[in-house]
Design a protein around this motif. Sequence first.
Motif, PDB file in Angstrom:
ATOM      1  N   UNK A 195       0.675  -1.194  -0.147  1.00 21.79           N
ATOM      2  CA  UNK A 195      -0.015   0.453  -0.145  1.00 21.79           C
ATOM      3  C   UNK A 195       0.613   1.313  -0.433  1.00 21.79           C
ATOM      4  N   UNK A 196       1.827   1.358   1.103  1.00 20.81           N
ATOM      5  CA  UNK A 196       2.487   2.362   0.497  1.00 20.81           C
ATOM      6  C   UNK A 196       3.699   2.566  -0.487  1.00 20.81           C
ATOM      7  N   UNK A 197       4.049   1.468  -1.172  1.00 17.49           N
ATOM      8  CA  UNK A 197       4.881   1.932  -2.118  1.00 17.49           C
ATOM      9  C   UNK A 197       4.032   2.325  -3.224  1.00 17.49           C
ATOM     10  N   UNK A 198       2.423   1.575  -3.359  1.00 14.43           N
ATOM     11  CA  UNK A 198       1.585   2.016  -4.404  1.00 14.43           C
ATOM     12  C   UNK A 198       1.211   3.710  -3.638  1.00 14.43           C
ATOM     13  N   UNK A 199       0.650   4.400  -2.604  1.00 15.74           N
ATOM     14  CA  UNK A 199       0.550   5.405  -2.416  1.00 15.74           C
ATOM     15  C   UNK A 199       1.974   5.797  -3.330  1.00 15.74           C
ATOM     16  N   UNK A 200       3.175   5.730  -2.799  1.00 13.46           N
ATOM     17  CA  UNK A 200       4.449   6.594  -2.956  1.00 13.46           C
ATOM     18  C   UNK A 200       4.430   7.082  -4.841  1.00 13.46           C
ATOM     19  N   UNK A 201       3.878   5.706  -5.443  1.00 13.65           N
ATOM     20  CA  UNK A 201       4.306   5.299  -6.715  1.00 13.65           C
ATOM     21  C   UNK A 201       3.078   6.551  -7.294  1.00 13.65           C
ATOM     22  N   UNK A 202       2.338   5.740  -6.773  1.00 12.04           N
ATOM     23  CA  UNK A 202       1.035   6.262  -7.964  1.00 12.04           C
ATOM     24  C   UNK A 202       0.542   7.664  -7.551  1.00 12.04           C
ATOM     25  N   UNK A 203       0.773   8.548  -6.412  1.00 13.69           N
ATOM     26  CA  UNK A 203       1.182   9.535  -6.474  1.00 13.69           C
ATOM     27  C   UNK A 203       2.516  10.994  -6.048  1.00 13.69           C
ATOM     28  N   UNK A 204       3.040  10.236  -6.523  1.00 11.52           N
ATOM     29  CA  UNK A 204       4.708  11.010  -7.012  1.00 11.52           C
ATOM     30  C   UNK A 204       5.195  10.335  -8.471  1.00 11.52           C
ATOM     31  N   UNK A 205       5.794   9.337  -8.640  1.00 14.18           N
ATOM     32  CA  UNK A 205       6.746   8.798  -9.229  1.00 14.18           C
ATOM     33  C   UNK A 205       6.235   8.544 -10.491  1.00 14.18           C
ATOM     34  N   UNK A 206       4.946   8.038 -10.532  1.00 14.81           N
ATOM     35  CA  UNK A 206       4.164   7.411 -11.505  1.00 14.81           C
ATOM     36  C   UNK A 206       3.010   8.630 -12.143  1.00 14.81           C
ATOM     37  N   UNK A 207       3.496   9.787 -11.638  1.00 18.36           N
ATOM     38  CA  UNK A 207       3.268  10.998 -12.039  1.00 18.36           C
ATOM     39  C   UNK A 207       3.677  11.068 -14.004  1.00 18.36           C
ATOM     40  N   UNK A 208       4.958  11.763 -13.271  1.00 16.37           N
ATOM     41  CA  UNK A 208       5.676  11.974 -14.672  1.00 16.37           C
ATOM     42  C   UNK A 208       5.801  10.943 -15.699  1.00 16.37           C
ATOM     43  N   UNK A 209       5.856   9.772 -15.524  1.00 15.23           N
ATOM     44  CA  UNK A 209       5.489   8.164 -16.151  1.00 15.23           C
ATOM     45  C   UNK A 209       3.993   8.292 -17.264  1.00 15.23           C
ATOM     46  N   UNK A 210       2.985   8.715 -16.200  1.00 14.08           N
ATOM     47  CA  UNK A 210       2.017   9.319 -16.314  1.00 14.08           C
ATOM     48  C   UNK A 210       1.521   9.958 -17.775  1.00 14.08           C
ATOM     49  N   UNK A 211       2.066  11.141 -17.604  1.00  5.97           N
ATOM     50  CA  UNK A 211       1.876  12.027 -18.394  1.00  5.97           C
ATOM     51  C   UNK A 211       2.770  11.825 -19.843  1.00  5.97           C
ATOM     52  N   UNK A 212       3.378  10.938 -20.120  1.00  8.67           N
ATOM     53  CA  UNK A 212       4.060  10.417 -20.988  1.00  8.67           C
ATOM     54  C   UNK A 212       2.729   9.969 -21.973  1.00  8.67           C
ATOM     55  N   UNK A 213       2.057   9.141 -21.329  1.00  8.05           N
ATOM     56  CA  UNK A 213       1.499   8.429 -21.986  1.00  8.05           C
ATOM     57  C   UNK A 213       0.058   9.061 -23.045  1.00  8.05           C
ATOM     58  N   UNK A 214      -0.086   8.330 -23.804  1.00  6.51           N
ATOM     59  CA  UNK A 214      -1.344   7.944 -24.663  1.00  6.51           C
ATOM     60  C   UNK A 214      -2.858   8.928 -23.676  1.00  6.51           C
TER      61      UNK A 214
END
Length: 165
Positions: free
Chosen positions: A30-49
């Motif tokens: 849960x902590x890893x998912x929160x960190x990824x989806x709220x922080x680290x994953x934002x940049x990756x998400x913005x690059x997706x179609x």
Amino acid sequence: MFDPSDQSSARARITPRLIESLYTEAMLLADEARTYFDQEGRGERSELDPFVRVGFACESLKVTTRIMHIVAWLLTQRAVESGELPSGVERRPERRLGHAAESDHAVVQQLPPSAQRLVNASVDLYARVSRLDEDGFDEAPVPSPARALMGRLERDLRRGSGDSQ
């Protein structure tokens, strides 16, 4: 020799140690998912179609939902084991593991590797807990040796105090 018809040997026992181990795993995920989806994953998400971005959002919600169901189920098991809830309450439908939507494999394959790993880890953990939820109630619960000892001590103390009066 292993007998496949003997299901009791294949079933895992729901023990306090197992509950704590799964709870720790769920909270770390849960902590890893929160960190990824709220922080680290934002940049990756913005690059997706745009379509994949929607899939990313849906899968992040599915991960969160799976983990929430798992934690709720484990807390119920812990409460029953500790005596906070009466034994048998965990068999009631509202106390069983909640339903979590399945991930779309085609969408997951399009996600960044970190997101894929989190989705797959939540699916795996949910599947393991689901097996425990299903298998753990097919047979009578195993009485706790500590509780049995406490019961015998209480009976002996009552008998002993009744004799002295």
